[in-house]
Design a protein around this motif. Structure first.
Motif, PDB file in Angstrom:
ATOM      1  N   ILE A  68      78.084  47.908  80.872  1.00 18.55           N
ATOM      2  CA  ILE A  68      78.205  47.818  82.330  1.00 18.55           C
ATOM      3  C   ILE A  68      76.827  47.893  82.976  1.00 18.55           C
ATOM      4  O   ILE A  68      76.498  47.114  83.871  1.00 18.55           O
ATOM      5  N   LEU A  69      76.006  48.824  82.505  1.00 23.73           N
ATOM      6  CA  LEU A  69      74.662  48.980  83.068  1.00 23.73           C
ATOM      7  C   LEU A  69      73.797  47.748  82.822  1.00 23.73           C
ATOM      8  O   LEU A  69      73.037  47.325  83.696  1.00 23.73           O
ATOM      9  N   ILE A  70      73.926  47.157  81.639  1.00 24.23           N
ATOM     10  CA  ILE A  70      73.176  45.928  81.326  1.00 24.23           C
ATOM     11  C   ILE A  70      73.606  44.806  82.266  1.00 24.23           C
ATOM     12  O   ILE A  70      72.768  44.061  82.791  1.00 24.23           O
ATOM     13  N   ALA A  71      74.900  44.666  82.479  1.00 18.23           N
ATOM     14  CA  ALA A  71      75.396  43.629  83.381  1.00 18.23           C
ATOM     15  C   ALA A  71      74.908  43.848  84.804  1.00 18.23           C
ATOM     16  O   ALA A  71      74.536  42.898  85.505  1.00 18.23           O
ATOM     17  N   LEU A  72      74.889  45.094  85.244  1.00 11.91           N
ATOM     18  CA  LEU A  72      74.400  45.394  86.590  1.00 11.91           C
ATOM     19  C   LEU A  72      72.912  45.073  86.722  1.00 11.91           C
ATOM     20  O   LEU A  72      72.477  44.535  87.750  1.00 11.91           O
ATOM     21  N   ARG A  73      72.144  45.400  85.681  1.00 15.94           N
ATOM     22  CA  ARG A  73      70.718  45.080  85.711  1.00 15.94           C
ATOM     23  C   ARG A  73      70.501  43.559  85.758  1.00 15.94           C
ATOM     24  O   ARG A  73      69.632  43.061  86.480  1.00 15.94           O
ATOM     25  N   ALA A  74      71.295  42.832  84.971  1.00 15.38           N
ATOM     26  CA  ALA A  74      71.178  41.362  84.958  1.00 15.38           C
ATOM     27  C   ALA A  74      71.511  40.777  86.316  1.00 15.38           C
ATOM     28  O   ALA A  74      70.862  39.840  86.773  1.00 15.38           O
ATOM     29  N   GLU A  75      72.523  41.305  86.969  1.00 14.03           N
ATOM     30  CA  GLU A  75      72.882  40.819  88.300  1.00 14.03           C
ATOM     31  C   GLU A  75      71.793  41.157  89.302  1.00 14.03           C
ATOM     32  O   GLU A  75      71.532  40.378  90.217  1.00 14.03           O
ATOM     33  N   GLY A  76      71.164  42.311  89.146  1.00 10.61           N
ATOM     34  CA  GLY A  76      70.075  42.698  90.035  1.00 10.61           C
ATOM     35  C   GLY A  76      68.879  41.780  89.893  1.00 10.61           C
ATOM     36  O   GLY A  76      68.162  41.517  90.852  1.00 10.61           O
ATOM     37  N   ASP A  77      68.642  41.297  88.666  1.00  6.22           N
ATOM     38  CA  ASP A  77      67.524  40.397  88.426  1.00  6.22           C
ATOM     39  C   ASP A  77      67.780  39.012  89.033  1.00  6.22           C
ATOM     40  O   ASP A  77      66.857  38.299  89.402  1.00  6.22           O
ATOM     41  N   ASP A  78      69.061  38.626  89.123  1.00  3.25           N
ATOM     42  CA  ASP A  78      69.418  37.311  89.661  1.00  3.25           C
ATOM     43  C   ASP A  78      69.216  37.249  91.173  1.00  3.25           C
ATOM     44  O   ASP A  78      68.982  36.197  91.728  1.00  3.25           O
ATOM     45  N   ASN A  79      69.315  38.365  91.849  1.00  8.84           N
ATOM     46  CA  ASN A  79      69.224  38.379  93.324  1.00  8.84           C
ATOM     47  C   ASN A  79      67.841  38.381  93.797  1.00  8.84           C
ATOM     48  O   ASN A  79      66.853  38.491  93.670  1.00  8.84           O
TER      49      ASN A  79
END
Length: 79
Positions: A68-79
């Motif tokens: 979950i944390l990895i996915a959240l970090r990846a989404e943060g990088d996309d924005n």
């Protein structure tokens, strides 16, 4: 509507019965735990882990929380 066509105020019974599933759904929503993903996003990692343990009924959910944390970090990088 067919069942209540001869009853006085039959439309009220029809509307009341149609509202019953929505009322049950409202009660169900109140009983649901918060989303582990949302909790992790807000920095409440201990709460997220507790919810994951409750849902999966196993004590070790660290790998899933890390996903979950990895996915959240990846989404943060996309924005």
């Amino acid at each position: 509507n067919i069942l209540f066509r001869h009853a006085e105020g039959g439309w009220r019974w029809s509307m009341g019965l149609a509202a019953a599933p929505a009322f049950l759904l409202l009660i169900g929503f109140a009983l649901l735990p918060e989303s582990p993903r949302w909790l992790a996003m807000k920095g409440r990692l201990a709460d997220a882990e507790a919810v994951l343990q409750m849902v999966h009924e196993r004590p070790n959910v660290a790998a899933e929380l890390e996903d979950i944390l990895i996915a959240l970090r990846a989404e943060g990088d996309d924005n």
